[in-house]
Design an enzyme around this catalytic site. Structure first.
Site, PDB file in Angstrom:
ATOM      1  N   GLY A 119      46.801  69.820 -13.560  1.00 22.09           N
ATOM      2  CA  GLY A 119      47.155  68.935 -12.457  1.00 22.09           C
ATOM      3  C   GLY A 119      46.754  69.512 -11.106  1.00 22.09           C
ATOM      4  N   ASP A 305      59.586  80.395 -10.068  1.00 21.10           N
ATOM      5  CA  ASP A 305      58.941  81.648  -9.661  1.00 21.10           C
ATOM      6  C   ASP A 305      57.992  81.523  -8.480  1.00 21.10           C
ATOM      7  OD1 ASP A 305      60.318  82.864 -11.675  1.00 21.10           O
ATOM      8  OD2 ASP A 305      58.583  83.371 -12.910  1.00 21.10           O
ATOM      9  N   ALA A 313      64.349  83.161 -15.327  1.00 21.96           N
ATOM     10  CA  ALA A 313      64.323  81.841 -15.949  1.00 21.96           C
ATOM     11  C   ALA A 313      65.554  81.021 -15.558  1.00 21.96           C
ATOM     12  CB  ALA A 313      64.250  81.979 -17.466  1.00 21.96           C
ATOM     13  N   HIS A 438      91.791  92.029 -26.598  1.00 23.50           N
ATOM     14  CA  HIS A 438      91.660  93.400 -27.126  1.00 23.50           C
ATOM     15  C   HIS A 438      91.319  93.350 -28.609  1.00 23.50           C
ATOM     16  CE1 HIS A 438      92.540  97.681 -27.546  1.00 23.50           C
ATOM     17  NE2 HIS A 438      93.248  97.383 -28.641  1.00 23.50           N
TER      18      HIS A 438
END
Length: 459
Positions: A119, A305, A313, A438
């Site tokens: 694109g 990014d 991500a 626990h």
């Protein structure tokens, strides 16, 4: 991928089918918008095919190797006979293929129109793909990142993480350029596989963005594991030799190994897409946006990014969802990078969210910051797992916890509560009064909060 679509006009047109792009697409269709998603390679992007998922598959194999070696300590008799790298790769490929199939099916089921091809932005409302123009009332740029190579010739014995994931053998020795997340994860896995690893990091320490206490613990743990590292001097050159590689540092020191992994970070993939020609501002290849991820041109947004900041991500997912909500007018809340959870999946694992101690002191003043460190030696489950490490909490005096950091085997699993603590601005007493099951490593968060509140139970 789906066949080329008939529709050429969409409410939202997304360029890039990685974590950020497909998240924007999925959330947009949930709001009843029509969506076109353009991808030139494979849906899922770096994370699925050459990043998060495959590297963590390799690290799981590494964990099994370590457990096989040490099993007799726990009364389990096994023998470690080595790593079948081709089989590890096959296992990794199976995970990736399954996730890719699932994602492709999900997008099809949600009626996202997937457009296969390269694109290019040709106007503020149009992207051209192989000669066909598609219109988007809103456009989302999500073209992702690639490994930085520092001008080194990739191929043969000089590789990036992409090539490392396709290796069918375990190298006898490796030099890793870069002691950040990617470098430390590969160094950790290869060491578990039996490779002799040396890390070269130009900055003064490994994982330089982490809290000093975490850095100190990791470096000590790596030394104990036999991982060599040289910090504080940048590399000058890498050359292939007859039987391996030679790395020369700026101070003249040299290192030799079978292969060299270039793990010096990732750079944005924005060249050749027509962004600047349409008025989108780029800085060193990154797309510059306002805090709401708008580029300042038409209805064009950028996510993931290619936007300066953490290259994660889950940050990409969050930004993709954010932009979809922004487009429909829901005024979503901005999540600053400082409050995004981070995990480094080496051994020992690192988790962190919020301010480190130095950053908090810079932000709030040294006298206004309180910290506590809880040693995992006091945590029952950590002792059972055979791990050391620590939890560190950073708070504003009389105020909320602004940073949670941890190191230890499997400690990444505790990032969920850690990010809630920081993002919901919890005070130490808020966390200290919660019940932590626990025996779990999760108790260590409760213990750290109790110590910060001034009432440690086991400290």
């Amino acid at each position: 991928m789906a066949d080329q679509p008939q529709a050429q006009e969409f409410d939202v047109l997304v360029l890039g089918g990685g974590s950020a792009g497909y998240a924007a697409a999925l959330r947009s269709v949930q709001h009843g918008l029509t969506v076109g998603l353009i991808e030139r390679s494979k849906l899922g992007g770096t994370c699925l095919h050459t990043g998060c998922i495959p590297t963590k598959a390799y690290l799981h194999a590494a964990e099994l190797a370590d457990e096989a070696r040490s099993s007799e300590k726990y009364g389990v008799k096994t023998t470690f006979e080595g790593i079948d790298m081709a089989k590890v790769r096959e296992y990794k490929d199976g995970i990736v293929a399954g996730k890719h199939k699932g994602l492709t099916g999900l997008l099809k089921m949600r009626k996202v129109t997937v457009i296969e091809g390269e694109g290019r932005l040709v106007s503020p409302q149009e992207i051209e793909v192989d000669g066909t123009r598609y219109t988007g009332r809103n456009i989302v740029l999500a073209t992702g990142s690639t490994s930085k190579t520092m001008g080194l010739p990739i191929g043969g014995r000089i590789i990036t993480s992409t090539e490392a994931l396709e290796m069918d053998h375990t190298p006898k020795s490796a030099i890793v350029l870069g002691g950040g997340v990617i470098g430390c994860e590969f160094a950790s896995a290869w060491t578990s596989y039996g490779t002799d690893v040396t890390i070269i990091e130009g900055l003064p320490s490994l994982v330089p963005n982490e809290d000093p206490a975490i850095i100190k613990n990791l470096e000590r743990s790596f030394k104990k594991r036999g991982i060599t590292f040289n910090t504080g001097t940048f590399f000058k050159d890498v050359t292939e030799t007859d039987d391996g590689v030679k790395v020369t540092l700026e101070d003249g020191k040299t290192f030799d190994a079978e292969i060299c992994l270039v793990a010096v970070g990732r750079g944005p993939v924005t060249e050749g897409f027509g962004f600047e020609e349409q008025g989108v501002t780029l800085d060193r290849g990154f797309v510059i946006t306002d805090e709401r991820l708008h580029t300042g041109v038409g209805s064009i947004y950028a996510v993931g990014d290619i936007v300066p900041g953490l290259q994660l991500a889950h940050r990409g997912y969050q930004q993709g969802i954010f932009v979809a909500e922004e487009i429909v007018g829901n005024n979503p809340v901005v999540v600053e990078d400082i409050n995004i959870p981070k995990v480094t999946f080496c051994e020992p694992e690192i988790m962190s969210v919020g301010y480190t101690q130095p950053k908090a002191e810079e932000e709030y003043g040294k006298d206004n910051v309180e910290v506590t460190e809880y040693n995992l030696a006091g945590n029952g489950k950590s002792s059972i797992l055979g791990t050391g490490g620590l939890i560190k909490m950073v708070s504003v005096k009389g105020g909320p916890i602004v940073g949670v950091h941890g190191i230890g085997s499997r400690i990444g699993e505790q990032i969920g509560e850690a990010q809630l603590i920081v993002n919901w601005e919890a005070y130490p007493e808020d966390v200290a009064t919660l019940v932590h099951a626990h025996p779990t490593q999760n108790e260590a968060l409760g213990e750290a909060a109790m110590a910060l509140f001034g009432h440690p139970l086991h400290g």
